[in-house]
Design a protein around this motif. Sequence first.
Motif, PDB file in Angstrom:
ATOM      1  N   UNK A 212       0.629  -1.781   0.248  1.00 32.16           N
ATOM      2  CA  UNK A 212       0.234   0.016   0.378  1.00 32.16           C
ATOM      3  C   UNK A 212       0.759   1.530   0.110  1.00 32.16           C
ATOM      4  N   UNK A 213       2.066   1.413   0.732  1.00 30.82           N
ATOM      5  CA  UNK A 213       3.069   2.205   0.943  1.00 30.82           C
ATOM      6  C   UNK A 213       4.289   2.564  -1.016  1.00 30.82           C
ATOM      7  N   UNK A 214       3.403   1.222  -1.317  1.00 33.93           N
ATOM      8  CA  UNK A 214       4.494   0.549  -2.605  1.00 33.93           C
ATOM      9  C   UNK A 214       6.073   1.075  -1.882  1.00 33.93           C
ATOM     10  N   UNK A 215       6.457   0.549  -1.365  1.00 34.60           N
ATOM     11  CA  UNK A 215       7.563  -0.048  -0.594  1.00 34.60           C
ATOM     12  C   UNK A 215       8.160  -1.610  -0.771  1.00 34.60           C
ATOM     13  N   UNK A 216       9.040  -1.684  -1.383  1.00 35.01           N
ATOM     14  CA  UNK A 216       9.349  -3.340  -1.440  1.00 35.01           C
ATOM     15  C   UNK A 216       9.762  -3.920   0.541  1.00 35.01           C
ATOM     16  N   UNK A 217       9.151  -4.983   0.237  1.00 35.81           N
ATOM     17  CA  UNK A 217       9.537  -6.179   1.181  1.00 35.81           C
ATOM     18  C   UNK A 217      10.670  -7.189   1.187  1.00 35.81           C
ATOM     19  N   UNK A 218      11.412  -6.901   2.425  1.00 38.08           N
ATOM     20  CA  UNK A 218      12.520  -7.883   2.205  1.00 38.08           C
ATOM     21  C   UNK A 218      12.679  -8.462   3.835  1.00 38.08           C
ATOM     22  N   UNK A 219      13.173 -10.506   3.104  1.00 45.18           N
ATOM     23  CA  UNK A 219      13.427 -10.631   4.240  1.00 45.18           C
ATOM     24  C   UNK A 219      14.888 -11.270   4.224  1.00 45.18           C
ATOM     25  N   UNK A 220      15.315 -12.287   5.473  1.00 42.18           N
ATOM     26  CA  UNK A 220      17.025 -12.709   5.713  1.00 42.18           C
ATOM     27  C   UNK A 220      16.828 -14.174   5.660  1.00 42.18           C
ATOM     28  N   UNK A 221      17.145 -14.608   5.111  1.00 42.69           N
ATOM     29  CA  UNK A 221      16.147 -15.615   5.205  1.00 42.69           C
ATOM     30  C   UNK A 221      17.417 -17.111   5.579  1.00 42.69           C
TER      31      UNK A 221
END
Length: 367
Positions: A212-221
């Motif tokens: 909704x914020x046009x922001x990426x979500x990333x995760x350390x796996x």
Amino acid sequence: MRAETVERHPEGADAPGTPPRARARGSRAARVLRRTALCVVLLVLVPVLAAGTWLRFSYAGEPGDGTRTRGRDALWLGHAWVDGRKDTGDLDRLVEQLRYTGVRELYVHAGPLEHDGTLPAKRYPKAFWLVAGLHERLPGLRVSAWLGDVLDTESPEGLGMADPSTRGAILTSARQVLDAGFQGLHVDFEPLHSGDRDFLALLSRLHTLTAARHAPLSVAAHQIDPLPSLHTLFGAVGGHEKYWSQSYFGQVARRVDQIAVMSYDTAMPLESLYGGYVAQQTALALDATPPATDLLVGMPFYHEDKPGHRAAAETVRAAVRGARLGLARTDRERTRFGLALYVDFAATETDWREYRDSWGAPVNRLG
């Protein structure tokens, strides 16, 4: 008086008077013990040698064309960038370090979260200064807030992911950092066990927010099981689930925009074995990551010697070559692929040089 005669016999021989049946039992017991010891050695040694041979084989060959930078790399930045310890001179030096590389994503440590999921704003007072300064100098960079905490999965202390109120607080903390000017969100919770459904639920809610914020979500796996169900064995034997199953890795990857596999701290003793291991991890991750998600392979930009990490083996040169080999063998044409460099404050000029020389610079350079 008659003098007593002392009979001398070879060391280790049975003393005079030992019954023959007892000597036979002792001899059989010794043979059984030797055979048992040999079996144990073989059971341990043969798999280790086989694994080492396979990893060394995985490091062989040439990656070839199409396995250089896509200009989609990332760098983890320490907390000093947002708590007041860095100044304009530091920012200028960082910009020059990044200008001729493929780094486009910065994961800036804005936490850690409290164990209840909250995040005091006083932990990132210079967030706006950093984001504005970077955009002025290198408009092509994207700056994400790096949030995380130690989980209570293997000790009584830590953040409890199973608590709905804690997950709700994490969501509020994510809104805070986006409101503070960060353009994306990067999360890192450890140790996070394979199959954790509460984490998947959190990622789904976070992704709704960031989209909704046009922001990426990333995760350390976490790393992927080199052998099926190895995480289960590690958990049963040592109490620490180092790996995720490939299936769980894929479930996480489908809920985020970027996933960075932390392919370091492998305990590999040799550079060639480490490079082969990275090649294997890259291939496993590529198979599990959907085409719409960016896959990043973690690079060790730090130097420690401890049981799980040998600096002489886990080199940037070996990691980049391993990533290229895994890419070449699995999905050479994939564009959503990059390297993630951990971490800025421990990196040396040699690390940066090996990264640039081995991975290359993008055609369209930053700013």
